[in-house]
Scaffold this motif. Sequence first.
Motif, PDB file in Angstrom:
ATOM      1  N   GLY A 184       1.034  18.143 -17.232  1.00 18.09           N
ATOM      2  CA  GLY A 184      -0.142  17.193 -18.333  1.00 18.09           C
ATOM      3  C   GLY A 184       0.044  17.455 -19.265  1.00 18.09           C
ATOM      4  O   GLY A 184      -0.847  18.090 -19.519  1.00 18.09           O
ATOM      5  N   TYR A 185       0.143  16.571 -20.328  1.00 22.13           N
ATOM      6  CA  TYR A 185       0.103  16.370 -21.989  1.00 22.13           C
ATOM      7  C   TYR A 185      -0.958  15.969 -21.688  1.00 22.13           C
ATOM      8  O   TYR A 185      -2.375  16.158 -22.949  1.00 22.13           O
ATOM      9  CB  TYR A 185       0.976  14.953 -22.639  1.00 22.13           C
ATOM     10  N   ASN A 186      -1.656  15.059 -20.958  1.00 22.91           N
ATOM     11  CA  ASN A 186      -3.021  14.609 -20.265  1.00 22.91           C
ATOM     12  C   ASN A 186      -3.870  15.679 -19.713  1.00 22.91           C
ATOM     13  O   ASN A 186      -3.920  15.774 -18.169  1.00 22.91           O
ATOM     14  CB  ASN A 186      -2.990  13.163 -20.182  1.00 22.91           C
ATOM     15  N   SER A 187      -4.847  16.893 -20.174  1.00 21.88           N
ATOM     16  CA  SER A 187      -5.597  17.495 -19.210  1.00 21.88           C
ATOM     17  C   SER A 187      -6.934  17.107 -18.686  1.00 21.88           C
ATOM     18  O   SER A 187      -7.149  17.853 -18.336  1.00 21.88           O
ATOM     19  CB  SER A 187      -4.663  18.758 -20.159  1.00 21.88           C
ATOM     20  N   VAL A 188      -6.983  16.359 -19.226  1.00 16.70           N
ATOM     21  CA  VAL A 188      -8.212  15.032 -18.833  1.00 16.70           C
ATOM     22  C   VAL A 188      -8.656  14.582 -17.924  1.00 16.70           C
ATOM     23  O   VAL A 188      -9.893  14.321 -17.683  1.00 16.70           O
ATOM     24  CB  VAL A 188      -9.361  15.403 -19.978  1.00 16.70           C
ATOM     25  N   THR A 189      -7.688  14.227 -16.446  1.00 21.37           N
ATOM     26  CA  THR A 189      -7.838  13.954 -15.775  1.00 21.37           C
ATOM     27  C   THR A 189      -8.226  15.181 -14.500  1.00 21.37           C
ATOM     28  O   THR A 189      -7.894  15.873 -14.769  1.00 21.37           O
ATOM     29  CB  THR A 189      -6.563  13.298 -15.549  1.00 21.37           C
ATOM     30  N   SER A 190      -8.944  14.101 -13.396  1.00 23.85           N
ATOM     31  CA  SER A 190      -9.305  15.208 -12.199  1.00 23.85           C
ATOM     32  C   SER A 190      -7.882  15.845 -11.720  1.00 23.85           C
ATOM     33  O   SER A 190      -8.164  16.823 -11.182  1.00 23.85           O
ATOM     34  CB  SER A 190      -9.780  14.442 -11.207  1.00 23.85           C
ATOM     35  N   ALA A 191      -6.621  15.639 -12.067  1.00 24.39           N
ATOM     36  CA  ALA A 191      -5.026  15.911 -11.393  1.00 24.39           C
ATOM     37  C   ALA A 191      -5.032  17.231 -12.484  1.00 24.39           C
ATOM     38  O   ALA A 191      -4.009  17.693 -12.040  1.00 24.39           O
ATOM     39  CB  ALA A 191      -4.682  15.080 -10.806  1.00 24.39           C
ATOM     40  N   THR A 192      -4.956  17.185 -13.928  1.00 23.74           N
ATOM     41  CA  THR A 192      -4.419  17.806 -14.347  1.00 23.74           C
ATOM     42  C   THR A 192      -5.533  18.957 -15.404  1.00 23.74           C
ATOM     43  O   THR A 192      -5.211  19.721 -16.335  1.00 23.74           O
ATOM     44  CB  THR A 192      -3.925  16.870 -15.567  1.00 23.74           C
ATOM     45  N   TYR A 193      -6.885  18.734 -15.052  1.00 24.08           N
ATOM     46  CA  TYR A 193      -8.039  19.428 -15.643  1.00 24.08           C
ATOM     47  C   TYR A 193      -8.065  21.236 -14.961  1.00 24.08           C
ATOM     48  O   TYR A 193      -8.853  21.264 -14.291  1.00 24.08           O
ATOM     49  CB  TYR A 193      -9.124  18.930 -15.125  1.00 24.08           C
ATOM     50  N   SER A 194      -7.486  22.212 -15.830  1.00 19.14           N
ATOM     51  CA  SER A 194      -7.497  23.049 -15.062  1.00 19.14           C
ATOM     52  C   SER A 194      -6.968  24.046 -16.647  1.00 19.14           C
ATOM     53  O   SER A 194      -6.215  23.933 -17.437  1.00 19.14           O
ATOM     54  CB  SER A 194      -6.296  23.440 -14.527  1.00 19.14           C
ATOM     55  N   THR A 195      -7.251  25.672 -16.007  1.00 22.48           N
ATOM     56  CA  THR A 195      -7.054  26.145 -17.393  1.00 22.48           C
ATOM     57  C   THR A 195      -5.569  26.792 -17.938  1.00 22.48           C
ATOM     58  O   THR A 195      -5.647  26.997 -19.152  1.00 22.48           O
ATOM     59  CB  THR A 195      -7.701  27.567 -16.918  1.00 22.48           C
ATOM     60  N   ASP A 219      -9.659   7.740 -14.926  1.00 19.61           N
ATOM     61  CA  ASP A 219      -9.360   8.927 -14.144  1.00 19.61           C
ATOM     62  C   ASP A 219     -10.098  10.275 -15.117  1.00 19.61           C
ATOM     63  O   ASP A 219      -9.111  11.102 -15.417  1.00 19.61           O
ATOM     64  CB  ASP A 219      -8.880  10.037 -12.857  1.00 19.61           C
ATOM     65  N   HIS A 220     -10.772   9.569 -16.017  1.00 18.80           N
ATOM     66  CA  HIS A 220     -11.020  11.483 -17.067  1.00 18.80           C
ATOM     67  C   HIS A 220     -12.790  12.328 -16.174  1.00 18.80           C
ATOM     68  O   HIS A 220     -12.731  11.550 -15.658  1.00 18.80           O
ATOM     69  CB  HIS A 220     -11.928  10.286 -18.130  1.00 18.80           C
ATOM     70  N   VAL A 221     -11.857  12.917 -16.581  1.00 22.97           N
ATOM     71  CA  VAL A 221     -12.915  14.234 -15.895  1.00 22.97           C
ATOM     72  C   VAL A 221     -14.137  14.105 -15.962  1.00 22.97           C
ATOM     73  O   VAL A 221     -15.688  14.795 -16.092  1.00 22.97           O
ATOM     74  CB  VAL A 221     -12.374  15.505 -15.742  1.00 22.97           C
ATOM     75  N   SER A 222     -14.445  13.609 -16.849  1.00 22.48           N
ATOM     76  CA  SER A 222     -15.679  13.579 -17.916  1.00 22.48           C
ATOM     77  C   SER A 222     -16.687  12.787 -18.350  1.00 22.48           C
ATOM     78  O   SER A 222     -15.961  11.482 -18.002  1.00 22.48           O
ATOM     79  CB  SER A 222     -16.402  14.008 -19.439  1.00 22.48           C
ATOM     80  N   ALA A 223     -18.081  11.890 -17.823  1.00 20.82           N
ATOM     81  CA  ALA A 223     -18.380  11.222 -18.408  1.00 20.82           C
ATOM     82  C   ALA A 223     -19.802  10.905 -19.495  1.00 20.82           C
ATOM     83  O   ALA A 223     -20.299  10.364 -19.693  1.00 20.82           O
ATOM     84  CB  ALA A 223     -18.979  10.253 -17.220  1.00 20.82           C
ATOM     85  N   SER A 224     -19.562  11.991 -19.952  1.00 16.39           N
ATOM     86  CA  SER A 224     -20.588  11.943 -20.895  1.00 16.39           C
ATOM     87  C   SER A 224     -20.396  11.345 -22.266  1.00 16.39           C
ATOM     88  O   SER A 224     -21.986  11.118 -22.580  1.00 16.39           O
ATOM     89  CB  SER A 224     -20.426  13.313 -21.368  1.00 16.39           C
ATOM     90  N   PHE A 225     -19.494  11.355 -22.895  1.00 19.52           N
ATOM     91  CA  PHE A 225     -19.737  10.174 -24.086  1.00 19.52           C
ATOM     92  C   PHE A 225     -19.963   9.112 -23.932  1.00 19.52           C
ATOM     93  O   PHE A 225     -20.796   8.640 -24.169  1.00 19.52           O
ATOM     94  CB  PHE A 225     -18.251  10.045 -24.596  1.00 19.52           C
ATOM     95  N   ALA A 226     -19.009   8.459 -22.776  1.00 20.60           N
ATOM     96  CA  ALA A 226     -20.541   6.717 -22.290  1.00 20.60           C
ATOM     97  C   ALA A 226     -21.292   6.877 -21.737  1.00 20.60           C
ATOM     98  O   ALA A 226     -22.062   5.719 -22.370  1.00 20.60           O
ATOM     99  CB  ALA A 226     -19.061   6.738 -21.158  1.00 20.60           C
ATOM    100  N   ALA A 227     -21.586   8.124 -21.043  1.00 13.59           N
ATOM    101  CA  ALA A 227     -23.516   8.295 -20.692  1.00 13.59           C
ATOM    102  C   ALA A 227     -24.102   8.401 -22.068  1.00 13.59           C
ATOM    103  O   ALA A 227     -25.535   8.218 -21.860  1.00 13.59           O
ATOM    104  CB  ALA A 227     -23.336   8.875 -19.975  1.00 13.59           C
ATOM    105  N   ASP A 228     -24.246   9.733 -22.625  1.00 12.27           N
ATOM    106  CA  ASP A 228     -24.946  10.146 -23.570  1.00 12.27           C
ATOM    107  C   ASP A 228     -24.707   8.751 -24.676  1.00 12.27           C
ATOM    108  O   ASP A 228     -26.097   8.938 -25.020  1.00 12.27           O
ATOM    109  CB  ASP A 228     -25.048  11.236 -24.170  1.00 12.27           C
TER     110      ASP A 228
END
Length: 631
Positions: A96-107, A198-207
Amino acid sequence: MKFRRTSAALGVMLSGALLLGACTSEDPEVETTPEATAEETAEETETAAPEATEGETEGEGEGSTDAAAGCLQDVGITETADGQVSFTAGPGNWNGYNSVTSATYSTYNSVIAGQMFTGFVYFGDDGTVCENTDFGTIEVVSEDPLQVKYTINEEATWSDGTPVTINDYLLDYAAQNPEWLVPGYASGENPDAKAVFDHVSASFAADAPEGPQGEVGSKEFTVTFENKNPDYKLIVTSALPAHVAAQQAGLEPDALAQAILDKDAETVKQVAEFWNTGWAYNPGELPDLAQTPSSGPYMLKEGGWQADTALTLTANDNYWGAPAATRDLIFRFIDDAAMAQALQNGDVQVIEPQATVDTVAQLQGIGDSVEVASFANLTWEHLDFNFRDTSAFSDANGGLALREAFALCVPRQTIVDNLIKPIDPSAEVMNTREVFPFQENYDEVVEAAYDGRYDQADIEAAAAKVEEAGVSTPVDVRIGYRSGNQRRTETVAAIAASCKDAGFNVIDASAEDFFSNALVNGDYEVALFAWAGSGQIASGQNIYSTGLPQNYGEFSNAEVDAAWKTLAGSLDPEVHAEQVKVIEKLLWDNLFGIPLYAHPGVAAYDANLENVRPSAAQDGISWNASQWVAQ
C-alpha cells in the motif's frame, strides 16, 4: 569482516510508545506519525517516553555530542548517480502507498513510505526528533493554548508538479475522524462509534479538534492543540496527496479542502472509500502511477513490483531537496534466515535481520567485504493478550486469573538466555513497556511498578491459577505472529513446552498475513510481535487506551485511560516520569500483556557502500537510504 559496535545515548527517559506497525517492525508499523510501529521482522518498538536527547555514536560521520548529531548530515550529494542499491526489511510484501491504514501500517510499508514522503520532522538514528527545514518550519506562536504555525517550503511539490499545501494536511486531519465527522469517535465518548476513514491514528483529530487553519491552497497554516501535547511535533508530519484522493472521488481538490474547513461531513465522507482502499494493491499489481506521486527523494518505478520478490523505487527528479544518491533503490522481500546469504551473494547490499545466533555467526564469517554493526535498539518484543469475548483470556472467560497463569508459565528468562544473550551478553528480561533496560530511569520505574512475580516460570503456581480461573483444561492458546521469523518460532516452542504442564495447549498460529488479518480481527489468544519506537513521549496512549487504533486486543481500563490523558496533556517531564510509573503498574496488575526483551540491533552492509548509518529508531537502517552510494 569489519565489526563495529554502535551505542546510542538516549536521554533520561524514553517512554515506550511504538509506531506500530509505525510502523510495526514485525507487525503493523508506525512511521513518522506519533503512533507506535509494529515490526514484522524485528517487531515493533514503542517509545512513548520523553524525547531522546543528545546522540553519541561511533563510526563514520558520527561521534559528535551535538544535539543534531543523530540527524541527517550533509554528505555532499549534488546529483544522482546511475546504478542501484538493494535492501531488505524482511519477507513482508509491500501492499500500500497509503501505509497508515490498519491493514497497511507495518515496518515493511513504512520503510518504503519513508523514501516517498517527506514532512516537517523525521527520526534521527538515535531517536532524536529532527526538524526537516528543507520541507518547512515549525514555530510555536503560543503556549497557552499551544498554537503552532507551519510553513511549507515554497518549492515543495509532489512529483506530478502539484504544490504541497494545507490541503494535504486538511485531509490527513479529516482522515483521523474528527468529532464533527464521526461524533464520539475522536473524543472517545462513544466507544461504539465507527470510523469512516480507517486511519491507524486518531491523535491529530483528538488533540487539535479544529484542525489546520488557513486559506485553501496555502503554504502556511496554524494548528491549535487542545492540550499541551508533549509530542506535538510528531502529530503534523508528512501527508498523502489530497488532490489525488479528491479527483478519484470526483471532487475538485480545493472544494474538498474547503469542505473540511467548513466541517461539511457529507462531502468529506465521499473521499473515504478511495482513501481506505484505493491506495492498497494486490501483490505485483502497480496502479496508474499518476495516483501515487512522491514528495520524497524516491518514487515508484514503472513495472518495478514483482510480487513476493521486490519493489523498486527510482529517483524523483522533481524533488526540491538533496537528490537521491543512487538512481534505483530496491526493497527485496527476504526471510531473516536468508539475509546473510543474500548479502554475501550480492543480491542485496544492506540487511537488518532480526538477529539469531546463527545469523551473527554467518555475518562474522563473511569477511572484510561487509561491515557489521551492533547497536542499542528501541524495539522490544512482547506477548499481548486478546481481551475480546472470543478469547480464553477475556474477562468474560478465564479473566485475570488465567492471564496470570499464562504469565507464570512463560519462560521469559530461558527465552532471553537461549535466544538473545548469545547475540548480546548484556541482554536481560524486560520488565517495562515505556522504558528500556539501557535507560537511566529503568530501575526506578521497575521498582515502582513490578514486584518480580513473573521473573521465573513457576508451573505449580500457574496450574493453581488455571484452577482458580475455573476453566476446562487444556486451554487452547493460539499465539499469532508473522511467519518467516525463526526467533519467534523458537519462542513459541519454548512457551508451549513450559506451559503444557500448567494446563495450556499452545498452538503456533503464525501466518504471513498476521498483521493485516488475525491481529486486526482478533483471531488469536496471544499476539507475539515487537513495537519499534523513537523519541516519543505519549505514543503509547494509542496502544493501551480504550478504543484507540493500535489497541488491537481491545484492552480497556479507566485508570490506564486517565493516566495516559494526564501524561499526554502535559509538557512537564516530571509529570511524564510519574505517570509512566502509574501506567506500568496498572498494565502489570491487569496484565495487558507480557514484555520479553529489547531487541539487539544488528545490521550488515557492503563495505563499498558509503553513508550507511544504523539506527536505533523505528525507521531502521533505511532511514537515510537516499544517501547510500557505492564507492
